[in-house]
Scaffold this motif. Structure first.
Motif, PDB file in Angstrom:
ATOM      1  N   GLY A 155    -100.035 -22.243  71.339  1.00  0.00           N
ATOM      2  CA  GLY A 155     -99.034 -22.329  70.277  1.00  0.00           C
ATOM      3  C   GLY A 155     -97.970 -23.360  70.584  1.00  0.00           C
ATOM      4  O   GLY A 155     -98.238 -24.380  71.227  1.00  0.00           O
ATOM      5  N   TRP A 156     -96.741 -23.063  70.132  1.00  0.00           N
ATOM      6  CA  TRP A 156     -95.654 -24.033  70.214  1.00  0.00           C
ATOM      7  C   TRP A 156     -94.361 -23.388  70.695  1.00  0.00           C
ATOM      8  O   TRP A 156     -94.105 -22.218  70.441  1.00  0.00           O
ATOM      9  CB  TRP A 156     -95.399 -24.655  68.835  1.00  0.00           C
ATOM     10  N   ARG A 157     -93.559 -24.206  71.369  1.00  0.00           N
ATOM     11  CA  ARG A 157     -92.202 -23.826  71.741  1.00  0.00           C
ATOM     12  C   ARG A 157     -91.254 -24.729  70.956  1.00  0.00           C
ATOM     13  O   ARG A 157     -91.406 -25.959  70.970  1.00  0.00           O
ATOM     14  CB  ARG A 157     -91.985 -23.981  73.245  1.00  0.00           C
ATOM     15  N   ILE A 158     -90.281 -24.121  70.279  1.00  0.00           N
ATOM     16  CA  ILE A 158     -89.408 -24.848  69.369  1.00  0.00           C
ATOM     17  C   ILE A 158     -87.980 -24.779  69.886  1.00  0.00           C
ATOM     18  O   ILE A 158     -87.409 -23.681  70.026  1.00  0.00           O
ATOM     19  CB  ILE A 158     -89.487 -24.246  67.951  1.00  0.00           C
ATOM     20  N   ALA A 159     -87.391 -25.957  70.171  1.00  0.00           N
ATOM     21  CA  ALA A 159     -85.999 -26.025  70.612  1.00  0.00           C
ATOM     22  C   ALA A 159     -85.091 -26.090  69.387  1.00  0.00           C
ATOM     23  O   ALA A 159     -85.337 -26.857  68.454  1.00  0.00           O
ATOM     24  CB  ALA A 159     -85.787 -27.252  71.494  1.00  0.00           C
ATOM     25  N   ALA A 165     -84.565 -21.188  72.602  1.00  0.00           N
ATOM     26  CA  ALA A 165     -85.790 -21.679  71.963  1.00  0.00           C
ATOM     27  C   ALA A 165     -86.628 -20.493  71.501  1.00  0.00           C
ATOM     28  O   ALA A 165     -86.460 -19.357  71.955  1.00  0.00           O
ATOM     29  CB  ALA A 165     -86.566 -22.542  72.942  1.00  0.00           C
ATOM     30  N   THR A 166     -87.529 -20.765  70.563  1.00  0.00           N
ATOM     31  CA  THR A 166     -88.430 -19.734  70.060  1.00  0.00           C
ATOM     32  C   THR A 166     -89.863 -20.238  70.137  1.00  0.00           C
ATOM     33  O   THR A 166     -90.096 -21.433  70.352  1.00  0.00           O
ATOM     34  CB  THR A 166     -88.071 -19.368  68.606  1.00  0.00           C
ATOM     35  N   GLU A 167     -90.793 -19.338  69.987  1.00  0.00           N
ATOM     36  CA  GLU A 167     -92.202 -19.724  70.045  1.00  0.00           C
ATOM     37  C   GLU A 167     -92.915 -19.306  68.776  1.00  0.00           C
ATOM     38  O   GLU A 167     -92.492 -18.377  68.073  1.00  0.00           O
ATOM     39  CB  GLU A 167     -92.881 -19.103  71.275  1.00  0.00           C
ATOM     40  N   ALA A 168     -94.000 -20.013  68.469  1.00  0.00           N
ATOM     41  CA  ALA A 168     -94.762 -19.729  67.255  1.00  0.00           C
ATOM     42  C   ALA A 168     -96.221 -20.078  67.469  1.00  0.00           C
ATOM     43  O   ALA A 168     -96.564 -20.914  68.307  1.00  0.00           O
ATOM     44  CB  ALA A 168     -94.197 -20.522  66.076  1.00  0.00           C
ATOM     45  N   ASP A 169     -97.076 -19.422  66.684  1.00  0.00           N
ATOM     46  CA  ASP A 169     -98.503 -19.737  66.718  1.00  0.00           C
ATOM     47  C   ASP A 169     -98.822 -20.985  65.898  1.00  0.00           C
ATOM     48  O   ASP A 169     -99.800 -21.679  66.160  1.00  0.00           O
ATOM     49  CB  ASP A 169     -99.313 -18.555  66.166  1.00  0.00           C
ATOM     50  N   GLY A 170     -97.997 -21.251  64.882  1.00  0.00           N
ATOM     51  CA  GLY A 170     -98.217 -22.412  64.035  1.00  0.00           C
ATOM     52  C   GLY A 170     -96.910 -22.964  63.518  1.00  0.00           C
ATOM     53  O   GLY A 170     -95.890 -22.260  63.476  1.00  0.00           O
ATOM     54  N   ILE A 171     -96.925 -24.247  63.123  1.00  0.00           N
ATOM     55  CA  ILE A 171     -95.716 -24.929  62.664  1.00  0.00           C
ATOM     56  C   ILE A 171     -96.039 -25.747  61.424  1.00  0.00           C
ATOM     57  O   ILE A 171     -97.098 -26.382  61.335  1.00  0.00           O
ATOM     58  CB  ILE A 171     -95.151 -25.870  63.749  1.00  0.00           C
ATOM     59  N   ILE A 172     -95.101 -25.758  60.484  1.00  0.00           N
ATOM     60  CA  ILE A 172     -95.138 -26.709  59.371  1.00  0.00           C
ATOM     61  C   ILE A 172     -93.853 -27.520  59.425  1.00  0.00           C
ATOM     62  O   ILE A 172     -92.755 -26.956  59.373  1.00  0.00           O
ATOM     63  CB  ILE A 172     -95.267 -26.001  58.015  1.00  0.00           C
ATOM     64  N   VAL A 173     -93.993 -28.828  59.553  1.00  0.00           N
ATOM     65  CA  VAL A 173     -92.837 -29.726  59.573  1.00  0.00           C
ATOM     66  C   VAL A 173     -92.649 -30.253  58.158  1.00  0.00           C
ATOM     67  O   VAL A 173     -93.391 -31.126  57.694  1.00  0.00           O
ATOM     68  CB  VAL A 173     -93.031 -30.884  60.566  1.00  0.00           C
ATOM     69  N   ALA A 174     -91.673 -29.696  57.445  1.00  0.00           N
ATOM     70  CA  ALA A 174     -91.422 -30.063  56.052  1.00  0.00           C
ATOM     71  C   ALA A 174     -90.102 -30.823  55.955  1.00  0.00           C
ATOM     72  O   ALA A 174     -89.182 -30.439  55.225  1.00  0.00           O
ATOM     73  CB  ALA A 174     -91.398 -28.819  55.173  1.00  0.00           C
ATOM     74  N   LEU A 175     -90.045 -31.911  56.685  1.00  0.00           N
ATOM     75  CA  LEU A 175     -88.862 -32.767  56.737  1.00  0.00           C
ATOM     76  C   LEU A 175     -89.182 -34.120  56.132  1.00  0.00           C
ATOM     77  O   LEU A 175     -90.349 -34.508  56.032  1.00  0.00           O
ATOM     78  CB  LEU A 175     -88.409 -32.971  58.188  1.00  0.00           C
ATOM     79  N   PRO A 176     -88.148 -34.900  55.738  1.00  0.00           N
ATOM     80  CA  PRO A 176     -88.411 -36.292  55.368  1.00  0.00           C
ATOM     81  C   PRO A 176     -89.133 -36.998  56.511  1.00  0.00           C
ATOM     82  O   PRO A 176     -88.976 -36.620  57.684  1.00  0.00           O
ATOM     83  CB  PRO A 176     -87.007 -36.862  55.146  1.00  0.00           C
ATOM     84  N   ALA A 177     -89.900 -38.010  56.195  1.00  0.00           N
ATOM     85  CA  ALA A 177     -90.722 -38.670  57.205  1.00  0.00           C
ATOM     86  C   ALA A 177     -89.894 -39.173  58.381  1.00  0.00           C
ATOM     87  O   ALA A 177     -90.319 -39.081  59.539  1.00  0.00           O
ATOM     88  CB  ALA A 177     -91.495 -39.823  56.566  1.00  0.00           C
TER      89      ALA A 177
END
Length: 359
Positions: A155-159, A165-177
């Protein structure tokens, strides 16, 4: 399974909504701003409905209408009232095909899509944002940004900007490019720097309120665009207006009875946008007296414009993402800049992550 959505613009909210409809999915949405919605901003002022970003969506695109149905606000969708666009030639307002008017404004849409007209919401374009924010209230974390992504096993570690920090199995990056690129680089996505090359054009709009008896010229159709040749010509006072929407005619309920709401689109760099908009509209529409009030919205980075190699670079980035733990991108910077396109992009990303984390 835990999924983190980064960004609460329309794409991020749509992605989170899609994920909440997936059994066994725990979603958290992080948004660095204090509000959700991104460039979608609606203000209610003295009986007027003022849009700071997009004022509608293409009627021929079903995504936002379907989302409204799911949210229980389908009865709040309103159709465009006035149709047709004029062209300011420098001397007069002449009829022009809507497809050409859209091209002048940089709207990328097929002629048949533009011909179908636009829709909006009775209380403005922020209405679906508010409905989504209410439904997602337990998962939405505003004022909390993400500073980095690193792999953590499968998975992922998110700062985060504040807190641990938190952890997740999946991520969606919905930010401007331009915001997604550094995060994806930190996650080790080869080629992600290319996303920062997507150009976001600055946007300045001015909404102005008048009494109906202050407008001397007939307001025909939904508004006008300015002939690009006129913009480039020399004027005693430089012409900064690129277009004007007759907001109170385009959609219902935008102004109280006996009043008119205009929305001017200006070139970047106008020293006093409100003064420039009124002065130049006064000459074109024969306005008498000062506006009752005006409201300026400036977006240093507004609509994205894709360069020739965008699709190839995007395809390569998504190919690299598929080699990592579940991660997807969504938003106007990738697959289309319209509101409906953002809904489609977000929901597709949500479905992709739901499938990936379920394996």
């Amino acid at each position: 399974m835990k999924v983190v959505v980064i960004g609460a613009g329309m794409a991020g909210l749509a992605a989170a909504w899609e994920l909440t409809r997936t059994d066994g999915c725990e979603v958290t949405v992080y948004e660095s701003e204090r509000r959700a919605g991104g460039v979608i901003v609606t203000e209610h002022t003295q009986g007027f409905i003022v849009e700071g970003g997009p004022d509608g969506f293409l009627a021929g695109e079903p995504e936002l209408t379907e989302l409204a149905r799911e949210l229980g606000i389908l009865d709040q969708v309103v159709n465009q009232c006035a149709r047709g666009t004029s062209l300011w030639t420098g001397k007069e307002l002449a009829p022009v095909e809507e497809g050409r008017a859209a091209a002048v404004l940089g709207i990328e849409a097929k002629g048949v899509e533009v011909a179908a007209g636009f829709r909006s919401f009775a209380a403005g374009m922020s209405q679906p944002v508010a409905a989504l924010s209410q439904r997602l209230a337990a998962t939405l974390r505003t004022g909390q940004g993400v500073t980095g992504l690193t792999r953590a096993g499968a998975g992922w570690r998110i700062a985060l900007t504040a807190g641990p920090a938190t952890e997740a199995d999946g991520i969606i990056v919905a930010l401007p490019a331009y915001g997604a690129a550094p995060l994806l680089v930190s996650a080790g996505v080869a080629g992600a720097r290319a996303l920062a090359d997507v150009v976001y054009v600055p946007s300045t709009t001015v909404s102005l309120a008048y009494r109906a008896d202050q407008v001397g010229a007939p307001l025909t159709g939904a508004g006008f665009v300015v002939d690009p040749d006129v913009v480039g010509a020399r004027h005693v006072v430089p012409l900064q207006i690129r277009a004007c929407t007759y907001s109170s005619q385009k959609f219902p309920g935008r102004a109280p009875p006996g009043h008119v709401l205009l929305r001017a689109f200006l070139a970047a760099g106008a020293g006093d946008p409100a003064r420039a908009a009124h002065t130049q509209l006064a000459a074109i529409l024969q306005l008498r007296g000062e506006p009752l009030w005006s409201r300026v919205f400036q977006w240093p980075r507004g609509l994205p414009r894709y360069h020739a190699s965008h699709r190839d670079e995007l395809r390569e980035v998504r190919h690299r993402l598929a080699e990592l733990p579940p991660i997807a991108i969504a938003g106007a910077g990738y697959d289309g800049a319209g509101v409906s396109a953002c809904v489609r992009s977000g929901r597709e990303a949500g479905r992709l992550i739901a499938r990936s984390t379920a394996r």
